[in-house]
Design a protein around this motif. Structure first.
Motif, short mmCIF file in Angstrom:
data_model
loop_
_atom_site.label_atom_id
_atom_site.label_comp_id
_atom_site.label_asym_id
_atom_site.label_seq_id
_atom_site.Cartn_x
_atom_site.Cartn_y
_atom_site.Cartn_z
N SER A 56 0.78 -1.19 -0.07
CA SER A 56 0.08 0.12 0.08
C SER A 56 0.89 1.16 0.06
O SER A 56 2.04 1.42 0.15
CB SER A 56 -0.79 -0.02 1.27
N GLY A 57 0.28 2.31 -0.02
CA GLY A 57 0.79 3.71 -0.11
C GLY A 57 1.35 4.06 -1.34
O GLY A 57 1.18 3.41 -2.53
N GLU A 58 2.18 4.98 -1.30
CA GLU A 58 2.57 5.56 -2.48
C GLU A 58 4.13 4.97 -2.85
O GLU A 58 4.96 4.40 -2.21
CB GLU A 58 2.95 6.91 -2.55
N ILE A 59 4.36 4.91 -4.21
CA ILE A 59 5.79 4.25 -4.76
C ILE A 59 6.64 5.39 -4.23
O ILE A 59 6.68 6.61 -4.68
CB ILE A 59 5.85 3.96 -6.15
N TYR A 92 -1.50 -5.28 -9.09
CA TYR A 92 -2.43 -5.98 -8.20
C TYR A 92 -1.91 -5.98 -6.72
O TYR A 92 -1.62 -6.92 -6.12
CB TYR A 92 -2.56 -7.48 -8.61
N ASN A 93 -1.55 -4.69 -6.31
CA ASN A 93 -1.49 -4.46 -5.03
C ASN A 93 -2.47 -3.31 -4.35
O ASN A 93 -3.51 -3.24 -5.10
CB ASN A 93 -0.01 -3.90 -4.83
N ARG A 94 -2.11 -2.67 -3.46
CA ARG A 94 -3.04 -1.22 -3.00
C ARG A 94 -2.33 -0.25 -3.17
O ARG A 94 -2.45 0.82 -2.42
CB ARG A 94 -3.49 -1.59 -1.52
N LEU A 95 -1.42 0.07 -4.01
CA LEU A 95 -0.63 1.13 -4.22
C LEU A 95 -1.67 2.37 -4.84
O LEU A 95 -2.45 2.02 -5.61
CB LEU A 95 0.47 0.76 -5.11
N GLN A 96 -1.20 3.40 -4.52
CA GLN A 96 -1.71 4.56 -5.05
C GLN A 96 -0.73 5.97 -5.16
O GLN A 96 0.42 5.79 -4.78
CB GLN A 96 -2.89 5.12 -4.12
N GLY A 97 -1.41 6.92 -5.83
CA GLY A 97 -0.60 8.09 -5.81
C GLY A 97 0.46 8.29 -7.31
O GLY A 97 0.31 7.37 -8.13
N ARG A 98 1.39 9.27 -7.08
CA ARG A 98 2.07 9.39 -8.46
C ARG A 98 3.30 8.45 -8.75
O ARG A 98 3.78 7.90 -7.73
CB ARG A 98 2.81 10.75 -8.40
N ILE A 146 -3.33 4.38 -8.65
CA ILE A 146 -2.05 4.84 -9.24
C ILE A 146 -2.30 5.97 -10.27
O ILE A 146 -3.06 5.80 -11.21
CB ILE A 146 -1.22 3.77 -9.87
N CYS A 147 -1.59 7.01 -10.36
CA CYS A 147 -2.05 8.07 -11.19
C CYS A 147 -1.12 7.81 -12.49
O CYS A 147 0.28 7.91 -12.70
CB CYS A 147 -1.38 9.44 -10.85
N SER A 148 -1.70 7.34 -13.62
CA SER A 148 -1.21 6.96 -14.91
C SER A 148 -2.04 7.18 -15.94
O SER A 148 -3.27 7.00 -15.87
CB SER A 148 -0.58 5.54 -14.81
N PRO A 149 -1.53 7.92 -17.21
CA PRO A 149 -2.55 7.97 -18.32
C PRO A 149 -3.00 6.50 -18.76
O PRO A 149 -4.05 6.48 -19.53
CB PRO A 149 -1.63 8.69 -19.09
N PRO A 190 -9.53 5.69 -10.67
CA PRO A 190 -9.28 6.87 -10.02
C PRO A 190 -7.91 6.99 -9.66
O PRO A 190 -6.98 6.31 -9.52
CB PRO A 190 -10.13 6.77 -8.77
N CYS A 191 -7.29 8.32 -9.56
CA CYS A 191 -6.21 8.57 -9.03
C CYS A 191 -6.17 9.31 -7.61
O CYS A 191 -6.62 10.14 -7.38
CB CYS A 191 -5.37 9.43 -10.12
#
Length: 1004
Positions: free
Chosen positions: A546-549, A566-572, A593-596, A601-602
């Motif tokens: 989880s959390g951001e990379i 297939y994790n719980r990651l998010q953010g940039r 995860i924020c990606s085009p 959702p981002c």
């Protein structure tokens, strides 16, 4: 007086004669000085080794590297080995008429072999090895008939050996021509060299067979015979027994066929026998047990069959035994270790041996390497075997059970490689394993240990590979797993690891592959990973991270592949490195995860601003006691205001929640009404339209960019699409979309077999995850009960079928380089399907029409996984599918009792190789017969004329590459599925074939 005159005249004549003889002798000595100075003038001497050679000297006998006869002062030896000399052998050496030894080995001489060397009448030893001589061997080189030792190895000599080369070889004792580019058959005149003791023709391109008369077996004084790594073919004729003095016979790396020569067992002095890497068949002759002096026996990588020889224990002198890569069955004899006390190396990997590991092997106290990989051995590992001082142990891919023996200090102080993967081992990992200081490779993957990683694994000082994939390991990942700092590969996939990735992972500074996928890891990705500057591959998919990379990971400049799906990651994503170019498949399945590339959702993990009441805690600095009452009243008032605000906020939240709930219920109701209306409309439409019409359906795009607008009905698309092909699974159309790439659409033959969109969607999404440069990417699909379409990239250059068998005259034929590129690309694509998914994705329909070619002739495999998608195909469709693939279908597919797996694809791929190499179809029908391609090629290979079947339109090709590829094809089309290699092994073999010879390495 007359007597005095006679005496004076006689004295005068004697003195004149004496002067003449001395003058002639002086002249000859000066000629040798002159000859060596002329030779030196053509030589570049960067280290001035020849500085003592002075043209003013009366004799060269005092010069460095020159040997003279002490009686006659004539030059008899010139030895200039390893002096970094370069240039060419020019004139001058012919002046050394008494020269017996000429050695210029290990220098940088180039050019051709000077014919003047044949003018040295007394030359006995000529060593020109390890230089850069080129062109052909002069036929007159041994014309003097005095040469006893000739070494021309490790040069660039080419062409055939002239027939006249051996005309005057009666004095020849030793000949080495190894490591050149010589070709053609061995001259029959070699049989004249009846005193020859040592013959080395290895690592050339010699071809033909050994069945010439009088031939090789007439060299009755031969002791060492090395014909390895050439292109000899055919069977080995009887007559080896005539070589009574033979001590070493090396025929490995050729194309010999037929049975092993049984009369080899009649060579009583034979110490080394290497027949590996050929095409020998049948069983190991029982006569081999007579080779009581044999200490080296290598029969690896042939096509031997039958039971493992039970008499092997009678060969008491054996030190090296390798039967790997054959088709041997049966068991390893329990008595083999009792008599093989000198055995230090044994490998029987890649056979079909069963039974248990003989406990008698513990009697082979000198054993250092034991490899039993890829058999069907069962039972437990003998405890006493782990008490020997072994260097390498490979018991992988068997059916062994029980636990790993505790082992002795002697074992763990010597062991460098331990591979127990692919078994059914259980229990704990011995703590003693941490005592080892030499272990470099440890593979315990694919077992059932159900235990924790012992902390002792972190004690290794030299461990470079640690593979624990799918070993049923539990618990957390030890923080000290990389304390040694030498680990290069760490693979922990497919276990039950929990907890977080330890921050100490940053200590693994030597890692270039880190894989922890398919576990239950939680927490965030530690920022300490940014210290892994050598990391190239990072796999963390299918966890609960989880959390951001961490942004610092973008600083890893060597990172080439990352999968965090297939994790719980998010953010940039990190802004640097590879992260901005990751594919959707490497990111999907996360929270936000924020990606085009991702449509979800981002979610940014940014904390909301915290607003505090500036009067909540009072001003504690610089206040007078008189101000405290004021501040107290203000503080009291503000507390009352905050309470009111809190109440209002709570009430507002309740109202909003109630509103959201009401709206959600209304939406659900509306959707149900719409679904009812849609179903009713579709029912009405279906009842009013003909069966050929198309009803409304579901359109899904997997690609990140929006697909073409087909509307709600694909009839508009079908009007614009052009039919470009078809097959058993359906018709293929080309769709041209303005402003975007062209697409290919397959209209599947469904026959009402897939009635539920959920089933279709689930299977198609599995195929959509398959991304590889040599596979056609799936873009989306359209579904109705009556119509099902698959949308893929359009590959512009057509199929291999069209390019190979339906080529118009204006189109150039495929070159060898193009054909090899297609073969390697197809192999890589199939290997990805077989080895990157569990269960493997099997194509079942490998043939040229399913190999598409792009503008650069890169192979793109299409139609993979369709048998998985249409698993309920009726008998009519399946019968048509097999009829259309005659010649490509593996024989076991006709027998439903056999387990059908990825080996079927290997068979089809082998036929594909033959089709590309020969330009012919797998089955051809004559007027009164049927020609089966793989059978015909096999016969031609056994007859030694397999190159006659190579497609002439291919133009020039390297025989040293084409022949191994043809051999690989025959192995792939073996009738026995277990005898076929995996596609990963095929890729490795092809890469080795294409690697320049000096850089090739033996596979381990």
């Amino acid at each position: 007086m007359m007597g005095f005159l006679r005496l004076f005249t006689f004295a005068f004549i004697v003195s004149v004669a004496s002067f003449t003889i001395n003058a002639d002798e002086s002249l000859k000595l000066n000629d040798e000085v002159l000859g060596l100075i002329v030779f030196k003038s053509s030589v570049t001497d960067p280290s001035s080794h020849l500085s003592s050679w002075n043209q003013d000297d009366e004799t060269p006998c005092s010069w460095m590297f020159v040997t003279c006869n002490p009686v006659t002062s004539r030059v008899t030896g010139l030895s200039l080995d390893g002096l970094s000399l370069s240039g060419k052998i020019g004139r001058g050496l012919e002046k050394l008429q008494n020269l017996k030894v000429l050695s210029l080995a290990n220098n940088n001489f180039t050019g051709y072999l000077n014919h003047e060397l044949s003018l040295l009448p007394n030359l006995e030893q000529l060593n020109l090895s390890r230089n850069g001589f080129s062109d052909r061997i002069p036929g007159s080189l041994m014309s003097s008939g005095s040469i006893k030792f000739l070494d021309l190895s490790e040069n660039s000599l080419s062409g055939p050996v002239p027939e006249e080369f051996f005309i005057n070889c009666l004095s020849l004792r030793s000949l080495s021509l190894s490591g050149n580019n010589l070709e053609g058959p061995i001259p029959t005149s070699l049989s004249k060299c009846t005193t020859l003791n040592h013959l080395d023709l290895s690592n050339n391109r010699f071809s033909g067979n050994l069945d010439f008369k009088p031939g090789m077996w007439s060299l009755i004084r031969i002791r060492t015979l090395d014909l390895s790594h050439n292109s000899f073919s055919g069977s080995i004729p009887n007559g080896v027994y005539a070589l009574h003095d033979l001590k070493e016979l090396s025929l490995q790396g050729n194309h010999f066929t037929g049975a092993l020569p049984s009369d080899i067992g009649l060579c009583p002095h034979l110490k080394k026998l290497d027949l590996s890497n050929n095409l020998f068949t049948e069983s190991v002759p029982e006569s081999f047990h007579r080779l009581s002096s044999l200490n080296y026996l290598n029969l690896a990588n042939n096509m031997l069959s039958g039971d493992f020889p039970q008499w092997i224990g009678s060969m008491g002198s054996l030190e090296y035994l390798d039967f790997s890569g054959n088709g041997l069955t049966g068991i390893l004899p329990e008595s083999m270790g009792d008599h093989l006390s000198s055995l230090s190396y044994i490998s029987v990997s890649g056979n079909s041996l069963s039974g248990s590991i003989p406990s008698s092997l513990v009697s082979s106290s000198k054993l250092s390497v034991i490899r039993l990989r890829g058999n069907k051995l069962n039972g437990s590992i003998p405890d006493a075997l782990f008490e020997l001082g072994l260097d390498q142990i490979d018991f992988s891919r068997n059916e062994l059970t029980g636990s790993i023996p505790q082992g002795s200090r002697k074992l763990f102080e010597n062991l460098e490689s331990l591979d127990l993967s692919g078994n059914r081992l259980t229990g704990d990992i011995p703590a003693e394993i941490g005592l080892n200081s030499k272990l470099r490779y440890l593979n315990l993957s694919w077992n059932n240990f159900e235990t924790k990683i012992p902390p002792e694994l972190g004690y290794f000082q030299n461990l470079t590979v640690l593979d624990l994939r799918y070993g049923s390991f539990q618990g957390s990942i030890p923080g000290d797993i990389c304390d040694s700092g030498s680990l290069g590969i760490l693979q922990l996939d497919g276990n039950s690891f929990t907890g977080s990735i330890p921050d100490e992972i940053g200590n693994c500074t030597s890692l270039y592959l880190l894989s922890m996928s398919h576990n239950s890891l939680t927490g965030s990705i530690p920022g300490s990973m940014s210290q892994l500057k050598k990391l190239k591959i990072l796999k963390l998919e299918y966890n609960q991270l989880s959390g951001e990379i961490p942004q610092e990971l973008g600083e890893l400049e060597n990172l080439l592949a990352v999968n965090i799906s297939y994790n719980r990651l998010q953010g940039r994503l990190p802004t640097g490195g590879i992260f901005q170019s990751l594919e959707e498949s490497s990111l999907e399945g996360n929270l936000g995860i924020c990606s085009p590339l991702l449509k979800g959702p981002c979610k940014m993990n940014v904390p909301k601003p915290l607003v505090l009441n500036p009067f909540a805690y009072g001003n504690q600095m610089g206040r007078h006691r008189g101000e405290e009452s004021d501040e107290s009243s203000k503080s009291s008032g503000n507390h009352r205001f905050l309470s009111v605000s809190a109440i209002i906020a709570i009430l507002a939240a309740v109202v909003i929640s109630i509103g959201v709930l009401i709206i959600s219920l209304l939406n659900i109701s509306a959707r149900r009404r719409l679904a009812f209306v849609d179903n009713a409309l579709e029912s009405c439409s279906s009842s009013s339209r003909s069966g050929a019409s198309l009803s409304m359906g579901k359109l899904v795009w997997f690609d990140s960019k929006a697909g073409p607008d087909w509307g709600v009905n694909p009839e508009s698309f079908l009007m614009k699409a052009a039919e470009i092909g078809g097959g058993v699974f359906g018709t293929v159309y080309k769709y041209i979309e303005d402003g975007s790439n062209n697409l290919a659409i397959k209209n599947l033959v469904v026959s009402n077999m897939i009635q539920y969109p959920e089933d279709f969607d689930r299977e198609v999404r599995v195929l959509a995850k398959v991304r590889h440069p040599n596979l056609v990417s799936l873009k989306g699909y359209y579904w109705t009960p009556k119509l099902q379409l698959l949308v893929t990239d359009y590959i512009p250059n057509g199929s291999l079928q069209t390019r190979l068998h339906e080529r118009p005259p204006s189109s150039p034929p495929l070159s060898w380089q193009s054909r090899f590129k297609i073969l390697l690309g197809s192999a890589k694509g199939l290997a990805h399907l077989h080895h990157s998914f569990s269960p493997p994705i099997v194509h079942y329909n490998i043939k040229p029409s399913n190999i598409l070619l792009d503008d650069n002739l890169n192979a793109k495999i299409s139609d993979f996984g369709l048998t998985r998608l249409l698993s309920k195909l009726d008998k009519h469709v399946m019968n048509n599918r097999f009829q259309s693939a005659l010649g490509y279908v593996a024989p076991e597919l006709a027998c439903q009792s056999l387990r059908v797996n990825e080996k079927c694809d290997v068979y089809g791929y082998g036929v594909l190789i033959l089709e590309l190499m020969t330009g012919r179809r797998p089955i051809e029908y004559g007027e009164d017969n049927v020609l089966i391609l793989n059978e015909q090629v096999k016969v031609m290979l056994e007859e030694g004329n397999v190159l006659d079947c190579v497609d002439e339109s291919m133009g020039e090709y390297p025989e040293e590459e084409v022949l191994p590829v043809l051999k690989l094809a025959l192995v792939c089309t073996s009738q026995i599925p277990s005898s076929r290699p995996s596609m990963a092994e095929v890729v490795q073999i092809l890469q080795v074939i294409k690697t320049p010879i000096p850089q090739r390495m033996e596979p381990f």
